[in-house]
Design a protein around this motif. Structure first.
Motif, mmCIF file in Angstrom:
data_model
loop_
_atom_site.group_PDB
_atom_site.id
_atom_site.type_symbol
_atom_site.label_atom_id
_atom_site.label_comp_id
_atom_site.label_asym_id
_atom_site.label_seq_id
_atom_site.Cartn_x
_atom_site.Cartn_y
_atom_site.Cartn_z
ATOM 1 N N ILE A 30 38.938 37.022 38.943
ATOM 2 C CA ILE A 30 39.700 35.800 38.643
ATOM 3 C C ILE A 30 39.489 35.386 37.191
ATOM 4 C CG2 ILE A 30 39.881 33.336 39.191
ATOM 5 C CD1 ILE A 30 39.144 34.118 42.104
ATOM 6 N N ALA A 31 38.257 35.534 36.692
ATOM 7 C CA ALA A 31 37.965 35.182 35.300
ATOM 8 C C ALA A 31 38.753 36.045 34.319
ATOM 9 C CB ALA A 31 36.470 35.317 35.029
ATOM 10 N N HIS A 32 39.142 37.236 34.750
ATOM 11 C CA HIS A 32 39.951 38.115 33.904
ATOM 12 C C HIS A 32 41.448 37.887 34.096
ATOM 13 C CE1 HIS A 32 36.236 40.261 33.030
ATOM 14 N NE2 HIS A 32 36.893 40.933 32.101
ATOM 15 N N ARG A 80 53.456 44.062 47.883
ATOM 16 C CA ARG A 80 52.582 42.979 47.415
ATOM 17 C C ARG A 80 51.311 43.556 46.800
ATOM 18 N NH1 ARG A 80 50.736 39.178 51.602
ATOM 19 N NH2 ARG A 80 50.539 41.024 52.948
ATOM 20 N N ARG A 81 51.454 44.626 46.075
ATOM 21 C CA ARG A 81 50.296 45.336 45.541
ATOM 22 C C ARG A 81 49.398 44.418 44.717
ATOM 23 N NH1 ARG A 81 52.183 49.776 41.977
ATOM 24 N NH2 ARG A 81 51.473 48.578 40.184
ATOM 25 N N PRO A 82 48.099 44.379 45.039
ATOM 26 C CA PRO A 82 47.184 43.529 44.264
ATOM 27 C C PRO A 82 46.927 44.114 42.882
ATOM 28 C CG PRO A 82 45.964 44.871 45.820
ATOM 29 C CD PRO A 82 47.427 45.105 46.127
ATOM 30 N N THR A 83 46.536 43.237 41.971
ATOM 31 C CA THR A 83 46.132 43.718 40.642
ATOM 32 C C THR A 83 44.619 43.804 40.524
ATOM 33 O OG1 THR A 83 46.040 41.491 39.699
ATOM 34 C CG2 THR A 83 48.159 42.659 39.594
ATOM 35 N N LEU A 140 48.382 55.826 38.837
ATOM 36 C CA LEU A 140 47.990 54.495 38.372
ATOM 37 C C LEU A 140 46.674 54.571 37.621
ATOM 38 C CD1 LEU A 140 48.881 52.177 41.393
ATOM 39 C CD2 LEU A 140 50.115 52.471 39.247
ATOM 40 N N ASN A 141 46.510 53.654 36.700
ATOM 41 C CA ASN A 141 45.323 53.661 35.859
ATOM 42 C C ASN A 141 44.416 52.480 36.207
ATOM 43 O OD1 ASN A 141 43.966 52.524 33.147
ATOM 44 N ND2 ASN A 141 44.128 54.749 33.020
ATOM 45 N N VAL A 142 43.126 52.770 36.329
ATOM 46 C CA VAL A 142 42.106 51.724 36.456
ATOM 47 C C VAL A 142 41.402 51.633 35.112
ATOM 48 C CG1 VAL A 142 39.969 51.051 37.625
ATOM 49 C CG2 VAL A 142 41.779 52.207 38.926
ATOM 50 N N PRO A 143 41.449 50.468 34.427
ATOM 51 C CA PRO A 143 41.843 49.161 34.948
ATOM 52 C C PRO A 143 43.206 48.627 34.469
ATOM 53 C CG PRO A 143 40.530 48.850 33.000
ATOM 54 C CD PRO A 143 40.696 50.334 33.168
ATOM 55 N N SER A 144 43.971 49.389 33.695
ATOM 56 C CA SER A 144 45.167 48.791 33.100
ATOM 57 C C SER A 144 46.226 48.446 34.156
ATOM 58 C CB SER A 144 45.761 49.726 32.039
ATOM 59 O OG SER A 144 46.109 50.965 32.606
ATOM 60 N N ASP A 145 46.270 49.176 35.273
ATOM 61 C CA ASP A 145 47.196 48.854 36.359
ATOM 62 C C ASP A 145 46.519 48.020 37.458
ATOM 63 O OD1 ASP A 145 49.542 50.194 35.388
ATOM 64 O OD2 ASP A 145 48.560 52.091 35.876
ATOM 65 N N ILE A 146 45.363 48.460 37.885
ATOM 66 C CA ILE A 146 44.601 47.770 38.933
ATOM 67 C C ILE A 146 43.134 47.765 38.547
ATOM 68 C CG2 ILE A 146 43.882 47.804 41.366
ATOM 69 C CD1 ILE A 146 46.479 49.063 42.123
ATOM 70 N N ALA A 164 39.906 44.814 33.814
ATOM 71 C CA ALA A 164 40.592 44.341 32.604
ATOM 72 C C ALA A 164 41.555 43.240 33.028
ATOM 73 C CB ALA A 164 41.334 45.486 31.933
ATOM 74 N N THR A 165 42.223 42.624 32.069
ATOM 75 C CA THR A 165 43.237 41.631 32.412
ATOM 76 C C THR A 165 44.381 42.322 33.139
ATOM 77 O OG1 THR A 165 44.262 41.946 30.257
ATOM 78 C CG2 THR A 165 42.687 40.146 30.459
ATOM 79 N N PRO A 166 45.070 41.622 34.056
ATOM 80 C CA PRO A 166 46.133 42.263 34.840
ATOM 81 C C PRO A 166 47.334 42.602 33.976
ATOM 82 C CG PRO A 166 46.080 39.900 35.259
ATOM 83 C CD PRO A 166 44.873 40.209 34.425
ATOM 84 N N PRO A 167 48.113 43.578 34.411
ATOM 85 C CA PRO A 167 49.312 43.938 33.655
ATOM 86 C C PRO A 167 50.338 42.812 33.714
ATOM 87 C CG PRO A 167 49.283 45.060 35.770
ATOM 88 C CD PRO A 167 47.944 44.396 35.625
ATOM 89 N N ALA A 168 51.151 42.725 32.681
ATOM 90 C CA ALA A 168 52.168 41.663 32.616
ATOM 91 C C ALA A 168 53.317 41.946 33.563
ATOM 92 C CB ALA A 168 52.684 41.530 31.184
ATOM 93 N N GLN A 169 53.548 43.231 33.865
ATOM 94 C CA GLN A 169 54.685 43.581 34.718
ATOM 95 C C GLN A 169 54.404 43.233 36.176
ATOM 96 O OE1 GLN A 169 53.098 45.662 32.679
ATOM 97 N NE2 GLN A 169 54.520 46.910 31.492
#
Length: 361
Positions: free
Chosen positions: A177-179, A248-251, A273-279, A343-348
């Protein structure tokens, strides 16, 4: 070869006091006396006769350790720490059995251990029903239950040692959540234990604190009719293949333990998918594997060495007095080890990500 009388003279105590130390009956002993006896044992390189001890007491210098499945390296880690402390301080070796959290298998192991003179047992199970552990205590065994607390209001003679599973999951979730993650999931296997339930409660508590309860959910994988300890890595991998198709895929995902998290990351990588840029993924345990994974896994470190020592100490102190309840010791789990899996969640949106997903190779 030194005798028990030699140790007693060296420590300026009686032979019965040395015997009490060797058999773990030290709860009423002064620390100064205990230290002198332990120093004398080391100085004289004293090794008690296993055969003589068994003939006299009906017990063998073995500590039983029942684990769900040694296939999970976390239980190997705990077993190593338990055996090291039991051997160094008490001269006991460890006898390990895999029970798969099956109550009947655990009860059967108790019968085998009793038949071989083993009277002290640590059980890693976290089942809601511990009646078979209570029955073992009634038959003269000292039982320590790991990874769950005592049932509230129950006057138990079973010792309990556990990490604060609720807080561990809450810390992991707060980190996501902090990210900036608002779409959260807790990944686990289908079989529910007390410790897994506590972790889920901690996950939901953190989400509720942030006003994200409606965007937080539990996703389950693995066999529906068992606890899945021996296949939890594979369950994480397969669960990732389901998550990628989820509308409803989580980030951000909190995994029930490190092995589940590592399986998830493997499965997500397989889908492109990439960890962490996607999830982003967070585990709980602090396994050495989390430091050498790619990417390095962010995890909540459990105090395994300290808990292993506490379990051995409680197993060796002897039966609980008739007018007292057994110990219920919960260890703090506040150490978050940050690595590269968050990492921070993707914008998409999730649908946009699904559209750009690469095919598996």
């Amino acid at each position: 070869m030194s005798t028990i009388q030699d140790v007693a003279r060296h420590a300026a105590v009686s032979a019965s006091t040395v015997s009490n130390v060797l058999n773990g009956r030290t709860e009423k002993m002064r620390q100064e006396t205990l230290a002198r006896v332990e120093e004398a044992i080391v100085a004289l390189n004293y090794r008690p006769s296993t055969l003589a001890r068994q003939l006299k007491t009906g017990q063998t210098p073995l500590l039983g350790l029942l684990v769900p499945s040694i296939a999970n390296p976390m239980y190997g880690y705990i077993a190593r720490e338990v055996e090291t402390f039991a051997q160094e301080k008490y001269g006991h070796r460890v006898l390990i059995g895999n029970t798969y959290r099956d109550k009947e298998k655990e009860a059967s192991f108790f019968e085998d251990l009793l038949a071989h003179g083993v009277r002290r047992v640590i059980v890693i199970s976290s089942l809601a029903d511990e009646s078979h552990l209570t029955q073992a205590v009634q038959r003269g065994m000292v039982v320590v239950s790991y990874d769950r607390r005592a049932t509230p209001g129950e006057h138990s003679k079973v010792n309990h040692v556990a990490p604060d599973n609720f807080e561990a999951a809450r810390i992991a979730t707060r980190h996501l959540i902090a990210h900036g993650h608002t779409h959260l999931a807790f990944a686990t296997v289908a079989g529910m234990t007390v410790s897994r339930s506590d972790k889920i409660d901690g996950f939901y508590a953190a989400a509720s604190e942030a006003g994200l309860r409606e965007h937080a959910r539990v996703i389950e994988g693995g066999p529906s009719n068992e606890y899945g300890d021996s296949v939890i890595g594979e369950a994480g991998h397969d669960l990732a293949l389901q998550i990628v198709k989820d509308a409803r895929r989580p980030t951000g995902i909190v995994a029930v333990n490190d092995l589940m998290a590592l399986g998830l990351m493997s499965g997500l990588r397989e889908t492109g998918l990439n960890v962490p840029s996607d999830i982003s993924v967070v585990g709980m345990d602090g396994l050495f594997l989390s430091a050498i994974s790619n990417p390095g896994l962010t995890t909540v470190q459990l105090p395994v060495t300290e808990m292993a020592r506490a379990m051995v100490e409680r197993a060796m102190t002897g039966p609980c007095p008739p007018d007292a309840d057994a110990d219920d010791l919960v260890f703090d789990t506040t150490l978050l080890i940050e690595r590269e899996s968050v990492a921070t969640p993707p914008a998409q949106t999730a649908s946009t990500h699904a559209g750009k997903r690469k095919p598996s190779k």
